[in-house]
Scaffold this active site. Structure first.
Site, PDB file in Angstrom:
ATOM      1  N   CYS A   2       0.857  -1.169   0.000  1.00  0.00           N
ATOM      2  CA  CYS A   2       0.000   0.000   0.000  1.00  0.00           C
ATOM      3  C   CYS A   2       0.903   1.232   0.000  1.00  0.00           C
ATOM      4  CB  CYS A   2      -0.843   0.028   1.268  1.00  0.00           C
ATOM      5  SG  CYS A   2      -1.715  -1.516   1.570  1.00  0.00           S
ATOM      6  N   ARG A  27       1.170   1.878  -5.903  1.00  0.00           N
ATOM      7  CA  ARG A  27       1.393   0.877  -4.864  1.00  0.00           C
ATOM      8  C   ARG A  27       0.131   0.105  -4.512  1.00  0.00           C
ATOM      9  NH1 ARG A  27       6.183   1.696  -2.381  1.00  0.00           N
ATOM     10  NH2 ARG A  27       5.522   0.418  -0.649  1.00  0.00           N
ATOM     11  N   TRP A  77      -3.764  -1.876  -1.286  1.00  0.00           N
ATOM     12  CA  TRP A  77      -3.799  -3.077  -2.113  1.00  0.00           C
ATOM     13  C   TRP A  77      -4.156  -4.196  -1.142  1.00  0.00           C
ATOM     14  CZ3 TRP A  77      -0.866  -7.702  -2.435  1.00  0.00           C
ATOM     15  CH2 TRP A  77      -1.042  -8.418  -3.617  1.00  0.00           C
ATOM     16  N   ASN A 103       1.242  -0.146   5.918  1.00  0.00           N
ATOM     17  CA  ASN A 103       1.631  -0.865   4.710  1.00  0.00           C
ATOM     18  C   ASN A 103       2.443  -2.063   5.161  1.00  0.00           C
ATOM     19  OD1 ASN A 103       2.631  -1.721   2.210  1.00  0.00           O
ATOM     20  ND2 ASN A 103       4.352  -0.297   2.326  1.00  0.00           N
ATOM     21  N   GLY A 104       1.992  -3.263   4.781  1.00  0.00           N
ATOM     22  CA  GLY A 104       2.709  -4.470   5.191  1.00  0.00           C
ATOM     23  C   GLY A 104       1.717  -5.504   5.668  1.00  0.00           C
ATOM     24  N   GLU A 486       8.761 -12.662 -21.208  1.00  0.00           N
ATOM     25  CA  GLU A 486       8.457 -11.276 -20.871  1.00  0.00           C
ATOM     26  C   GLU A 486       7.311 -10.742 -21.739  1.00  0.00           C
ATOM     27  OE1 GLU A 486       8.889  -9.358 -18.562  1.00  0.00           O
ATOM     28  OE2 GLU A 486       8.665  -7.328 -19.317  1.00  0.00           O
ATOM     29  N   LYS A 490       3.846  -9.294 -20.155  1.00  0.00           N
ATOM     30  CA  LYS A 490       3.314  -7.950 -20.459  1.00  0.00           C
ATOM     31  C   LYS A 490       1.878  -8.070 -20.931  1.00  0.00           C
ATOM     32  CE  LYS A 490       5.421  -5.768 -18.863  1.00  0.00           C
ATOM     33  NZ  LYS A 490       6.635  -6.112 -18.236  1.00  0.00           N
ATOM     34  N   GLU A 493      -0.587  -9.140 -18.096  1.00  0.00           N
ATOM     35  CA  GLU A 493      -0.662  -8.096 -17.069  1.00  0.00           C
ATOM     36  C   GLU A 493      -1.655  -6.987 -17.435  1.00  0.00           C
ATOM     37  OE1 GLU A 493       3.341  -6.604 -16.607  1.00  0.00           O
ATOM     38  OE2 GLU A 493       2.989  -6.159 -14.508  1.00  0.00           O
ATOM     39  N   HIS A 509       6.198 -30.886 -26.262  1.00  0.00           N
ATOM     40  CA  HIS A 509       6.150 -31.782 -25.099  1.00  0.00           C
ATOM     41  C   HIS A 509       4.865 -31.594 -24.292  1.00  0.00           C
ATOM     42  CE1 HIS A 509      10.183 -33.234 -25.829  1.00  0.00           C
ATOM     43  NE2 HIS A 509      10.573 -31.969 -25.982  1.00  0.00           N
ATOM     44  N   LYS A 608       2.475  -1.701  -8.411  1.00  0.00           N
ATOM     45  CA  LYS A 608       3.815  -1.510  -8.955  1.00  0.00           C
ATOM     46  C   LYS A 608       4.874  -2.156  -8.061  1.00  0.00           C
ATOM     47  CE  LYS A 608       6.912   0.338 -11.671  1.00  0.00           C
ATOM     48  NZ  LYS A 608       7.124  -0.445 -12.901  1.00  0.00           N
TER      49      LYS A 608
END
Ligand code: AGP
Length: 613
Positions: A2, A27, A77, A103-104, A486, A490, A493, A509, A608
């Site tokens: 957060c 955040r 968050w 935050n945590g 990657e 992207k 996301e 496979h 983020k």
């Protein structure tokens, strides 16, 4: 994870909190809230409106009474408790006078809640954080002042936190504390601030200070003092800040992601700046590891998460090829719960844009505890990862705001590849001629990225054609493989579409069973040596009805035979190609997300900086 902010002594306290929360939304943005204090009364507003929570909070705050000069704010968050207004911070104690933001994660919250309930406290949220408000309330009732109450409360809680507390009985004071989650203090004449990061205070605070783990700060309008957990006074470390508010603004772009994609040539150029001395040797002024120590390295372990993990995969190829060192890539969140082997000569490199990703911090701490030398590759100056490490190599990509990392990624690859060359130089595994040649190729990469960015109109056209597709496979071989990983990350996301990255040779496979008409296969086909193999893999997916998008070299004509769409990039040195080949894949994700009406900078469920495990 957060964002938190606080201010004491300001005539524009509420505006300060709301502006800061807007900048902290990267955040987390499930909900947001503020609490203002003045003698005897605490005023609180909270809103849970998804990505528009801070805007909705701003509306609510139009009704805020006058006469408040201090307060705290939070953007959330969700971890414990649904993203609803009732779980939004600040949380109050039973008296309604003490307000806290956190935050945590308070790991022992369930036990504490049980104990507090039996002592008659009333809870109004499902969060882990609310216990802190009630624990402080008990200390206050016992007669301790706010600072002492917080200090004693820290003895009761376990976990990670950046906490800030206000109390209407001490309205000109904020007490804050930190363990693991980031916390910075800012000062200006007559006003003192705190926040999760510096940009939240830009334009208002003039000087900045870092709060370290297990330090408790007391903010008053005239400044800030600090103590440790024993109550002994400590001095806060001043923070050198070289980014400004302008950097964090859009400069005419529609969003931060497109701005940051466009900034990639600059990000790589900056990261490589001043790394080569006149005598041809490579230098890292900030790295703080001696050449002798680097020469003694026998094994390299790279730990990171998400996009930074993909940069690690690329670095593995470069360090192995150039420095002839054995390299392992580790998912940070797995590393520290194993029983990892750290032998003499192990160099552990933690890679992180933010330098605040808790998984990566925990992994490097574990490695250090076991005797490894730890190097941080980090984009944020003085972030926790950088401070913990024995040495740091900064990527100089500048502030990255969009949740989807782009410019920090290419800067990480550039930094790690130049490190690989330095290791090769020290170990004598490449000739000075080869090193010079590779360095020259590396310094040419920013221009190649700039050329690759010109694929934007072609990518937009392809995205329009693909808008109805729902399943994507990204494939590549050798360095095309991490690029595929990657590209897939992207896409998922920011579009919320299903996408998987695979080594092209691995498709047969198992995943080949999923290939059918309607599936899109995006292939990285820029490696000359592996071109034939990739062509065979593409023929296999074509035969099963997939549409094929190929990222290919400008002069590749053979690819037209199998690909439905070709995105052409300039040829780069094979080891450096990932920085160029990723460009059309970032643009593809971006264009598809825009076409689908997604919020590209703030994708749902993500943040983020991930400061929870
Ligand atoms: C990147 O687009 C993601 N948002 C995410 O995977 C990110 O790379 C990861 O959380 C690691 O972050 P860090 O580099 O700040 O440690």
């Amino acid at each position: 994870m957060c964002g938190i902010i606080g201010v004491v002594g300001s005539t524009e306290a509420l505006a300060t909190l709301l502006d800061g929360l807007e900048r902290l939304e990267y955040r987390g943005y499930d909900s947001a809230g503020v609490a203002l204090v003045r003698p005897g009364s605490t005023w609180r507003a909270r809103s849970a409106a998804g990505t528009t929570s801070v805007a909705a909070l701003r509306e609510q705050c139009l009704a805020a009474p006058e006469g408040y000069f201090s307060g705290i704010g939070h953007t959330r968050w969700a971890t414990h408790g649904a993203p609803e207004a009732v779980n939004a911070h600040p949380h109050l104690d039973c008296s309604g006078k003490v307000a806290i933001i956190h935050n945590g994660i308070i790991e022992n919250h369930a036990v504490l809640r049980e104990q507090l309930l039996t002592r008659g406290h009333v809870f109004t949220s499902a969060t882990d954080s609310e216990v802190v408000a009630h624990l402080i309330e008990e200390q206050r009732r016992g007669g301790a002042d706010l600072l002492e109450s917080v200090r004693r409360t820290l003895g009761d809680i376990r976990g990670a936190f950046a906490l800030a507390v206000v109390d209407a009985s001490e309205p000109d004071v904020i007490v804050a504390a930190r363990r693991i989650s980031p916390l910075v203090v800012g000062t200006a004449p007559g006003v003192t601030y705190l926040a999760s990061d510096v940009p939240a205070m830009w334009g208002r605070a003039e000087n900045f200070y870092v709060v370290d783990d297990d330090e408790i700060v007391r903010l008053v309008p005239a400044g800030c003092s600090a103590i440790d957990l024993d109550g002994t006074p400590v001095r806060l470390r001043a923070l050198q800040v070289d980014w400004d508010l302008e950097t964090a603004q859009l400069d005419g772009f529609d969003d931060f992601m497109s701005k940051e994609i466009a900034e990639q040539p600059h990000a790589v150029r900056n990261t490589l700046l001043d790394r080569r001395r006149e005598d041809g040797s490579i230098t890292f002024d900030e790295i703080r590891i001696s050449d002798d120590e680097l020469r003694r390295v026998r094994r390299v372990v790279l730990v990171a998460c998400g996009t930074s993990l993909h940069a690690a995969h690329i670095a593995k190829y470069a360090i192995e090829r150039w420095a002839r060192l054995s390299v392992e890539v580790e998912i940070a969140s797995e590393y520290h719960y194993r029983d990892p082997l750290v032998e003499v000569g192990t160099l552990v490199i933690g890679i992180s844009q933010s330098g605040e990703t808790i998984d990566t911090i925990q992994a490097t701490r574990e490695a250090k505890r076991r005797g490894a030398t730890v190097l941080a590759v980090c984009n944020v100056v003085d972030a926790s990862l950088a401070r913990d490490a024995d040495a740091v190599l900064y990527t100089r990509a500048g502030l990255e705001v969009s949740v989807a990392s782009t410019k920090a990624y290419v800067a990480q690859i550039a930094a790690l590849e130049i490190l690989a060359l330095r290791l090769a130089q020290l170990r004598g595994t490449l000739t000075p001629f080869d090193i010079d040649e590779h360095l020259g190729a590396l310094l040419a990469v920013p221009d190649l990225i700039a050329t690759a960015l010109r694929t934007a109109p072609a990518v937009r056209a392809v995205a329009t054609e693909l808008l109805g597709a729902r399943d994507y496979f990204f494939i590549g071989r050798h360095l095309g493989f991490p690029t595929a990983l990657e590209g897939a990350l992207k896409l998922k996301e920011i579009t919320y579409l299903h996408a998987e990255g695979y080594a092209a040779g691995e498709l047969k496979h198992g995943p080949l069973a999923l290939i059918e008409p309607g599936v899109v296969v995006v292939a990285v086909v820029t490696d000359e040596l592996l071109h034939d193999k990739m062509m065979s893999n593409l023929a296999e997916v074509k035969a099963r009805g997939a549409s094929v998008v190929a990222v290919a070299r400008e002069d590749d004509r053979r690819i037209d035979a199998v690909a439905d769409f070709v995105l052409r990039v300039p040829s780069a040195h094979p080891m450096l190609a990932p920085m160029v080949d990723i460009i059309p894949l970032q643009l593809l994700a971006y264009e598809l997300a825009r076409g689908l009406g997604r919020n590209v900078d703030r994708p749902r469920n993500l943040a983020k900086t991930v400061t929870v495990e």
